[in-house]
Structures are given as structure tokens and as C-alpha cells.
Design an enzyme around this catalytic site. Structure first.
Site, PDB file in Angstrom:
ATOM      1  N   ARG A  29      -3.968   0.044  -2.911  1.00  0.00           N
ATOM      2  CA  ARG A  29      -4.642   0.826  -1.870  1.00  0.00           C
ATOM      3  C   ARG A  29      -6.146   0.611  -1.896  1.00  0.00           C
ATOM      4  O   ARG A  29      -6.802   0.564  -0.854  1.00  0.00           O
ATOM      5  CB  ARG A  29      -4.312   2.314  -2.054  1.00  0.00           C
ATOM      6  CG  ARG A  29      -2.872   2.655  -1.653  1.00  0.00           C
ATOM      7  CD  ARG A  29      -2.426   3.959  -2.294  1.00  0.00           C
ATOM      8  NE  ARG A  29      -1.135   4.433  -1.804  1.00  0.00           N
ATOM      9  CZ  ARG A  29       0.053   3.972  -2.221  1.00  0.00           C
ATOM     10  NH1 ARG A  29       0.117   2.994  -3.123  1.00  0.00           N
ATOM     11  NH2 ARG A  29       1.164   4.492  -1.731  1.00  0.00           N
ATOM     12  N   ASP A 324      10.325   5.252 -10.234  1.00  0.00           N
ATOM     13  CA  ASP A 324      10.191   3.942 -10.895  1.00  0.00           C
ATOM     14  C   ASP A 324      10.501   4.020 -12.387  1.00  0.00           C
ATOM     15  O   ASP A 324      10.658   2.985 -13.046  1.00  0.00           O
ATOM     16  CB  ASP A 324       8.772   3.390 -10.699  1.00  0.00           C
ATOM     17  CG  ASP A 324       8.495   3.023  -9.244  1.00  0.00           C
ATOM     18  OD1 ASP A 324       9.469   2.790  -8.493  1.00  0.00           O
ATOM     19  OD2 ASP A 324       7.317   2.981  -8.861  1.00  0.00           O
ATOM     20  N   LYS A 351      15.168  -1.032  -4.481  1.00  0.00           N
ATOM     21  CA  LYS A 351      13.902  -1.412  -5.120  1.00  0.00           C
ATOM     22  C   LYS A 351      13.879  -2.937  -5.303  1.00  0.00           C
ATOM     23  O   LYS A 351      14.587  -3.645  -4.604  1.00  0.00           O
ATOM     24  CB  LYS A 351      13.749  -0.665  -6.455  1.00  0.00           C
ATOM     25  CG  LYS A 351      13.577   0.844  -6.272  1.00  0.00           C
ATOM     26  CD  LYS A 351      12.285   1.156  -5.550  1.00  0.00           C
ATOM     27  CE  LYS A 351      12.128   2.628  -5.274  1.00  0.00           C
ATOM     28  NZ  LYS A 351      10.998   2.920  -4.386  1.00  0.00           N
TER      29      LYS A 351
HETATM   30  C1  S3P Z   1       5.001   2.973  -4.238  1.00  0.00           C
HETATM   31  C2  S3P Z   1       5.947   3.823  -3.766  1.00  0.00           C
HETATM   32  C3  S3P Z   1       7.329   3.860  -4.264  1.00  0.00           C
HETATM   33  C4  S3P Z   1       7.446   3.164  -5.598  1.00  0.00           C
HETATM   34  C5  S3P Z   1       6.747   1.847  -5.611  1.00  0.00           C
HETATM   35  C6  S3P Z   1       5.270   2.041  -5.338  1.00  0.00           C
HETATM   36  C7  S3P Z   1       3.650   3.011  -3.629  1.00  0.00           C
HETATM   37  O1  S3P Z   1       8.166   3.220  -3.340  1.00  0.00           O
HETATM   38  O2  S3P Z   1       8.816   2.987  -5.920  1.00  0.00           O
HETATM   39  O3  S3P Z   1       6.896   1.217  -6.865  1.00  0.00           O
HETATM   40  O4  S3P Z   1       2.703   2.435  -4.212  1.00  0.00           O
HETATM   41  O5  S3P Z   1       3.511   3.615  -2.562  1.00  0.00           O
HETATM   42  P1  S3P Z   1       8.743   3.996  -2.041  1.00  0.00           P
HETATM   43  O6  S3P Z   1       7.622   4.496  -1.261  1.00  0.00           O
HETATM   44  O7  S3P Z   1       9.506   2.972  -1.277  1.00  0.00           O
HETATM   45  O8  S3P Z   1       9.640   5.065  -2.597  1.00  0.00           O
END
Ligand code: S3P
Length: 443
Positions: A29, A324, A351
């Protein structure tokens, strides 16, 4: 591709004080939002992992200048010259996000507000992952996105965006963030309902950059936006250590007899700390010191020591707070007395790989049985795993889970296809070695 990690049974306690690299979600981000800011952002302790480097490359390919100080191999300091919401330039070719789900989904939110066409693609693994979940709400905003049967490659052409009110079918920070980022380019107020508390790093970072956001219960609203009128102030940020990376040494220390370790400056955003709650419910002893706020995110030094663990259940809203970490939690549960069950975690199946099916198959090779459900699994413990040849399936978190499993196994373990651990945790092996862990890369 075929890099192997060798793990021997751990006969001595794990001990020491470590830091783990910066948070992956925040690092993705930070690069994207800094590129859209008006002016130069400073980001310290940025994570140079496989996934985040793919995002950095994509941003640079769109004309953003980045000065990199390779402070250490696992923590870089970046100066990013943001060019404003409309300062990105058309890339020369397609953008390759490699294995990065967060990279491709969040960038799609940004790129559907640009005035140039662009194609986003990734590895074979990324091409298997569902993209309709972002394409659908973004199309409701007016975006022009063509998917390939609901997956990458994604082709985006310019469109004008209108704000929407959207109720997400799953609690996902990636969907929420893609819509919020597109919302920066939309006319009107973007409102999103989340069925559970998905990680809120995008909201925190946008707020720190001067964007007016409102969070009320399960709703997030991007307020008072008129297309083009929004301005993002540059970031000045030190990235906290990744809670998800910390989970591996943390669980290892909770399982290896007489261990005690401290992880410094670990991110403690409550949308991410499910694993701590679950370990504590299993009897693990976790202590916090030096609590602080860094880059708008809570962090602290965390000490954990070995304790006999007992079973617990994980379900409902709690799941998204540690989605995760469920593979490494499964391993902890296999060392705990009793049956531990996770439900409401169907997201695990989409995932990097199907993290229920593949985890069950690989742990079974070590003698750990998981009873699978469509949305979770049960682990019966305690069971001493047997060393085995196992495979990460190019999934970093499965690779690290299997490596930690090797420490509590009766014989030697080889984790095949293990280079992927650097997708989120460069220096994983060296960090574990610093604690005395019996693992090393094969020559
Ligand atoms: C993440 C959101 C999660 C997570 C991923 C990282 C993020 O996924 O599992 O490893 O940085 O926004 P989802 O938003 O698909 O649940």
C-alpha cells in the site's frame, strides 16, 4: 524453483531477540499510495520481498521515480516521488505482478481510474486466483475491465467512475481496498459494508495522507470526493514488522520445549492479531513490552515461551483476523492436546493455493491428519510429526509452516520448492537460525 530447505529435529530450545521484516500488506500500500501523493514520500523499513517488489516494479514502470537505500537485505528505505492521482504514465508493456494477489487487486482499483489502457498479469499461480470479486464491484462503478474467465490477465481501459454503495460478499481487505482506491477517482461517496473486520491498513494510510474516511461499525465511507479533487499528502512512514511473518518463529517457540524468544516491533493492528488470541486461548504465554504507534499502526515487543498447549476453536468473525496464519495455527493445534477446529474459513481455498487441501496433503506426509470441511478443518493432537519430503507448492506460508513442522518432527524434513518463502519473509531461514533453529538451505 527447486530450492530445498533442510530441517532437522530441534533438540535445543529456541532463544533470542529478533526482528522480522516489514509488513507486506503495508509495504504494498505504501508504494501505491506514495505514487499517487503530491510530493515525495519517505518509507523506512520497507519490505523487499518477491510480492512487494512486483508492486514496486509496476509503479516504476508507470513513470514513478523511486530512490532506494538498501539499508539491509530485508529492510529498504524508499523515497518515492508521487505525481498526484493522475500522474501515472502508460507502461511500455503489461504489468507483471508475479505471485502478488494484493498487488494485482489493489492496483486494479487504482488503474481503472487512469486515462490509459493497461494489462495486468502474473504467474501461473496468480492466474488461478479469482478476480471477479474485484471486477464486479469495479464494473458497478463504471470501470472497463476484461478478465480472462474471471481471472488474470486483466485488461483495463479508461472510464469515468461513479461512487457505489457495496456490500461485500466476503470479508476481504483486497476487495475493500480495490473499491476504496477506485473511489478516489469516482464522483460521490463510496460506501462499503464488510461482513467481518478485514485488515484496515488502506483506511489508516489514506487517513494519514489527509483523505477523509469514516468507519462506523462494519461500514467504511470515503467522504466528499469529487473526481480529481482529492489530494494525497506524502507519507512519512516506518513500516512495522509483519505480524504474519512473526507468526512462524512465534509458533515455533510455543512448540519447542523450553524456548523463549522476543520479536521486536511487531505489528499489533487488531485486524491482524488473531494468531495471538488463538495461541493465548491454547495456553501460550505471550507478553508485550514497549507498546508504541508507528506509521499509524500499533506495535510492541512480544515475548513468547514454550508452554503445553491445549485445543481451541476458531470460527466466525475471528477468522479474518488471522486468515493467513491458519496454516501455522494448524501446526500449533497438532501439538496441542485435544481436537481443534476452524470453520468459516472457505477463503483459505482461494489463497496462493487451496490452503486447506494442500496443507492437509502435505501435513499427512508427516503423519498429521486434518479432517477437511469445505470451510475449514479439524486437527487432532498432540501428534509428533515424522520427518518427510514435503513441498510448498510455491506457497510461501505453506513452505514456512512445513519448515517449522520439521523442527518438532522425529526425523529429517526436506521442504522442496522453498524459495517462495521470500515472497513475504526474506531472511526467514537466517532469522530462524539466529534463534538456534536447525534448518538450512541445501547446497
Ligand atoms: C491482504 C488481504 C488478505 C490476505 C492477504 C493480504 C491485503 O486477503 O489474505 O495475504 O494485504 O489486503 P483477502 O483480502 O483476499 O482476504
Amino acid at each position: 524453483m527447486s530450492k530445498k530447505l533442510l530441517v532437522h529435529p530441534q533438540t535445543t530450545p529456541l532463544r533470542g531477540i529478533i526482528t522480522v521484516p516489514g509488513d507486506k500488506s503495508i509495504s504494498h500500500r505504501a508504494v501505491m499510495l506514495a505514487a499517487l501523493a503530491e510530493g515525495t514520500s519517505t518509507i523506512r523499513r520497507w519490505l523487499p520481498a518477491g510480492d512487494t517488489l512486483a508492486t514496486l516494479n509496476a509503479i516504476q514502470a508507470m513513470g514513478i521515480r523511486v530512490e532506494i537505500d538498501k539499508h539491509t537485505e530485508t529492510a529498504w528505505d524508499l523515497q518515492i516521488e508521487g505525481r498526484g492521482l493522475h500522474g501515472l504514465q502508460p507502461p511500455a508493456g503489461l504489468l507483471d505482478l508475479r505471485n502478488a494477489g494484493t498487488g494485482i487487486r489493489l492496483l486494479t482499483g487504482i488503474l481503472c481510474g487512469q486515462r490509459f489502457p493497461v494489462t495486468l498479469d502474473g504467474s501461473t499461480q496468480l492466474r488461478q486466483r479469482p478476480m471477479r470479486r474485484i471486477a464486479e464491484p469495479l464494473r458497478l462503478m463504471g470501470a472497463h475491465i476484461d478478465t480472462t474467465n474471471g481471472r488474470a490477465p486483466l485488461h483495463i481501459t479508461p472510464a469515468s467512475l461513479q461512487a457505489i454503495t457495496y456490500e461485500m460478499p466476503v470479508a476481504s481487505a483486497q476487495i475493500k481496498s480495490a473499491i476504496l482506491l477506485a473511489g478516489l477517482y469516482a464522483v460521490g461517496e463510496t460506501a462499503i459494508h464488510q461482513p467481518g473486520p478485514a485488515r484496515d491498513h488502506t483506511e489508516r494510510m489514506l487517513a494519514a495522507m489527509g483523505v477523509h474516511l469514516e468507519t462506523e461499525g462494519d461500514w467504511v465511507r470515503l467522504k466528499g470526493v469529487t473526481s480529481g479533487a482529492q489530494r494525497l499528502q506524502p507519507l512519512d512512514l516506518t513500516v512495522p514488522s509483519d505480524t504474519s511473518s512473526a507468526a512462524f518463529p512465534l509458533v515455533a517457540a510455543a512448540m519447542v520445549p523450553h524456548s523463549q524468544i522476543t520479536i521486536e516491533n511487531m505489528g499489533l493492528n487488531e485486524t491482524r492479531t488473531g494468531i495471538l488470541t488463538w495461541l493465548q486461548a491454547m495456553g501460550a504465554h505471550v507478553a508485550l513490552a514497549n507498546e508504541r504507534v508507528t506509521g499509524g499502526e500499533p506495535a510492541a515487543d512480544l515475548t513468547v515461551h514454550f508452554e503445553e498447549l491445549h485445543s481451541t476453536a476458531v470460527n466466525g468473525d475471528a477468522v479474518v483476523r488471522g486468515i493467513d496464519e491458519l496454516p501455522i495455527w494448524a501446526l500449533a493445534a497438532s501439538q496441542a492436546a485435544g481436537s481443534s477446529t476452524v470453520r468459516d474459513a472457505a477463503e483459505l481455498r482461494v489463497k496462493e493455493v487451496d490452503r486447506i487441501g494442500v496443507l492437509a496433503a502435505e501435513l499427512r506426509k508427516m503423519g498429521i491428519q486434518l479432517t477437511e470441511y469445505p470451510d475449514g478443518f479439524t486437527v487432532h493432537g498432540p501428534v509428533r510429526p515424522a520427518g518427510a519430503a514435503v513441498d510448498s507448492h510455491d506457497d510461501h506460508r505453506l513452505g514456512m509452516t512445513l519448515a517449522v513442522a520439521g523442527l518438532v518432527a522425529t526425523g529429517d524434513t526436506t521442504v522442496h520448492d522453498a524459495a517462495c518463502v521470500a515472497d513475504s519473509f526474506p531472511g526467514f531461514v537466517e532469522t530462524m537460525q539466529a534463534l538456534g533453529a536447525n534448518m538450512a538451505w541445501a547446497d
